[in-house]
Design a protein around this motif. Sequence first.
Motif, mmCIF file in Angstrom:
data_model
loop_
_atom_site.group_PDB
_atom_site.id
_atom_site.type_symbol
_atom_site.label_atom_id
_atom_site.label_comp_id
_atom_site.label_asym_id
_atom_site.label_seq_id
_atom_site.Cartn_x
_atom_site.Cartn_y
_atom_site.Cartn_z
ATOM 1 N N THR A 15 48.027 67.996 33.608
ATOM 2 C CA THR A 15 47.909 69.262 34.377
ATOM 3 C C THR A 15 48.345 69.051 35.828
ATOM 4 N N PRO A 16 48.907 69.968 36.518
ATOM 5 C CA PRO A 16 49.552 69.827 37.849
ATOM 6 C C PRO A 16 48.180 69.106 38.800
ATOM 7 N N ASP A 17 47.065 69.313 38.415
ATOM 8 C CA ASP A 17 45.942 68.817 39.312
ATOM 9 C C ASP A 17 45.787 67.330 38.887
ATOM 10 N N GLY A 18 46.257 66.702 37.851
ATOM 11 C CA GLY A 18 45.944 65.502 37.378
ATOM 12 C C GLY A 18 46.030 65.303 36.036
ATOM 13 N N TYR A 19 45.376 64.357 35.586
ATOM 14 C CA TYR A 19 45.063 64.010 34.165
ATOM 15 C C TYR A 19 43.674 64.265 33.501
#
Length: 93
Positions: A15-19
């Motif tokens: 995701t844009p926030d991380g994985y």
Amino acid sequence: MAEAHAAVAFSFTVTPDGYNVNINHEALWAVWESGVMSWKKRMHKLKNNIRNGVFPASPTSWLFVVTIILGIRLAGADPSFGWIEKIHKHTPG
């Protein structure tokens, strides 16, 4: 659909926030147990094939044959009638 979703042991999302990594330990344990059971069955089949392959001969008779061949070999005679030498001559290395 719920059963298929629950059967997934490992999911990985970016995701844009991380994985995000989700691991279903129960499913991984089931896969491990299945592998162990498979190897146990394979070893049992190997043992059974060996036992059935030499069925007419008892372990005592095998020991007797090995003792006779070893005695002939130590006496200096060739129990293979020269076949071992021919095989060595025609195989590389």
